[in-house]
Enzyme design. Structure first.
Site, PDB file in Angstrom:
ATOM      1  N   MET A 197       0.844  -1.196   0.000  1.00  0.00           N
ATOM      2  CA  MET A 197       0.000   0.000   0.000  1.00  0.00           C
ATOM      3  C   MET A 197       0.883   1.251   0.000  1.00  0.00           C
ATOM      4  SD  MET A 197      -3.386   0.802   2.182  1.00  0.00           S
ATOM      5  CE  MET A 197      -2.850   1.882   3.452  1.00  0.00           C
ATOM      6  N   HIS A 198       0.642   2.146  -0.953  1.00  0.00           N
ATOM      7  CA  HIS A 198       1.465   3.356  -0.976  1.00  0.00           C
ATOM      8  C   HIS A 198       0.769   4.586  -1.541  1.00  0.00           C
ATOM      9  CE1 HIS A 198       1.777   2.118  -5.193  1.00  0.00           C
ATOM     10  NE2 HIS A 198       2.005   3.379  -5.431  1.00  0.00           N
ATOM     11  N   ARG A 199      -0.465   4.442  -2.014  1.00  0.00           N
ATOM     12  CA  ARG A 199      -1.076   5.592  -2.702  1.00  0.00           C
ATOM     13  C   ARG A 199      -1.360   6.703  -1.710  1.00  0.00           C
ATOM     14  NH1 ARG A 199      -2.563   4.058  -7.721  1.00  0.00           N
ATOM     15  NH2 ARG A 199      -3.547   6.088  -7.939  1.00  0.00           N
ATOM     16  N   ASP A 270      -2.869  -1.506  -3.255  1.00  0.00           N
ATOM     17  CA  ASP A 270      -3.423  -0.356  -3.973  1.00  0.00           C
ATOM     18  C   ASP A 270      -2.513   0.020  -5.140  1.00  0.00           C
ATOM     19  OD1 ASP A 270      -1.294   0.953  -2.773  1.00  0.00           O
ATOM     20  OD2 ASP A 270      -2.536   2.335  -1.600  1.00  0.00           O
TER      21      ASP A 270
END
Ligand code: UD1
Ligand code: UDP
Length: 348
Positions: A197-199, A270
């Site tokens: 997850m990084h957005r 994501d």
């Protein structure tokens, strides 16, 4: 910086996914008349050098910008492109390096080719969506990965010089899939879910991160989580700790990550690239967003959306998706060779 003048094509990359996805094409384009320009938007060893090493390419020009600021990236690229004056510039995807590269290329009068054109999630709050629209509107040649992406371009009156090519990620997965088998880790469980997850819309807000932790804690499986630096920074900044079933590891190299993806029960993510790789490698995917530009994966039921603010438990969706049967790859095969042939036709 030593500048080679006889360069016909410059390919621009600046982040982890661009290094990965462009690697096959860059190898095929070879050294003569082609140069790889790396902006340095991603700069940490485990976001940059490990990928150049494992994927066996190296930048001809490394600008070491250490920033994602579009104006600064563009200025640095302009300094170099003004000297090289490449007739053709290739950009990939939708990052700030891609956008800055596209703007710089047009400013020096290069013919701009956009690889992975036409992706749309139809949410203008997503910075990558705004970048995609700008880049596509400025491109002279557009390589959408699928017919659907081509259709989305048509909705924006972009119909000339559009060629459906497939997605380069397929070639990288296929080539490295076997080698990846040597990159399993003994310190990780054999049954696990994989999480990335990084957005910014998910990790910059503490409330979203707290929702994620609640959802993860309700899952009975072990979860391996290679943490992107943006996410690591946010967790530290807001003092949020991970539930006991989550095993945090450093961002993985590509071979280690491919191993983790091939052998996971299911991936929760994501990431754009991971949604694509999951269907290619036949792993079920849950995307932690309310939209995706990877419609093909949703239509084939290999992927489902789970926006973090949903109130029903993620654990239930995990159990349903574990049974998903994935039998189609919508992204083509031998994509780099198709693209090379097209580029040769264009750049005669
Ligand atoms: C960028 C792209 C995103 C892409 C992602 C792939 C933009 C606007 N976003 O997001 O579309 O999906 O890359 O991973 O271009 N950092 C490090 N080391 C690095 C790189 C970043 O520590 O090598 C940290 C820095 O604190 C930086 C933060 O991560 O400020 C965010 O990096 P940035 O490049 O701005 O955006 P990403 O979240 O990586
Ligand atoms: N990836 C990796 N190590 C990791 C996480 C992801 O090598 O720890 C790879 C993944 O296989 C995919 C790419 O990085 O090819 C996706 O990058 P990211 O999720 O950062 O960006 P996005 O695709 O969302 O732009």
């Amino acid at each position: 910086m030593q500048v080679e003048k006889n360069v016909d094509i410059v390919t621009i990359a600046g982040t982890r996914p661009e290094i990965i996805k462009l690697s096959e094409l860059v190898q095929l384009l070879g050294g003569q008349g082609h140069a790889l320009l790396y902006t340095g938007q991603h700069y940490s060893d485990n976001m940059k050098n490990i990928f150049f090493d494992e994927l066996q390419i190296k930048p001809d020009y490394d600008l070491r910008c250490d920033t994602s600021d579009v104006n600064r990236l563009k200025e640095k690229m302009l300094e170099l492109l003004h000297q090289i004056k490449p007739p053709y510039v290739l950009v990939y995807g939708d990052t700030n390096s891609t956008l800055a590269g596209a703007l710089a290329a047009k400013e020096v009068g290069s013919t701009l080719v956009h690889i992975e054109a036409g992706l749309r999630c139809f949410d203008l709050n997503v910075p990558e969506e705004r970048a995609r629209i700008q880049i596509d509107s400025k491109s002279d040649y557009l390589f959408p990965p699928t017919e659907l992406a081509k259709t989305f371009l048509k909705y924006e009156q972009i119909e000339d010089n559009v060629f459906v090519t497939g997605n380069l990620v397929v070639d990288v997965c296929r080539r490295l899939s076997r080698i990846a088998e040597e990159h399993g880790r003994r310190d990780l469980p054999s049954d696990y879910l994989l999480l990335t997850m990084h957005r910014q819309e998910n990790v910059d807000e503490p409330a979203r991160l707290e929702m994620l932790m609640k959802h993860l804690a309700g899952i009975t499986h072990k979860i391996v989580f290679p943490i992107h630096p943006r996410t690591k920074n946010s967790l530290a900044k807001y003092g949020i700790s991970l539930p006991a079933n989550v095993i945090a590891i450093e961002p993985a190299g590509y071979l280690e990550f491919l191993y983790l993806l091939k052998h996971c029960q299911l991936v929760v993510t994501d990431s754009g690239g991971v949604q694509e790789e999951a269907i290619v490698l036949k792993r079920p995917c849950i995307t932690l967003r309310h939209v995706s530009e990877r419609w093909e994966t949703l239509l084939l039921k290999a992927n489902v959306l789970f926006p973090l603010y949903r109130r029903d438990p993620l654990s239930e969706v995990v159990e349903t998706m574990l049974a998903a049967k994935i039998d189609r790859n919508p992204y083509g095969e031998n994509v780099a060779a198709t693209m090379l042939a097209l580029i040769k036709e264009i750049a005669v």
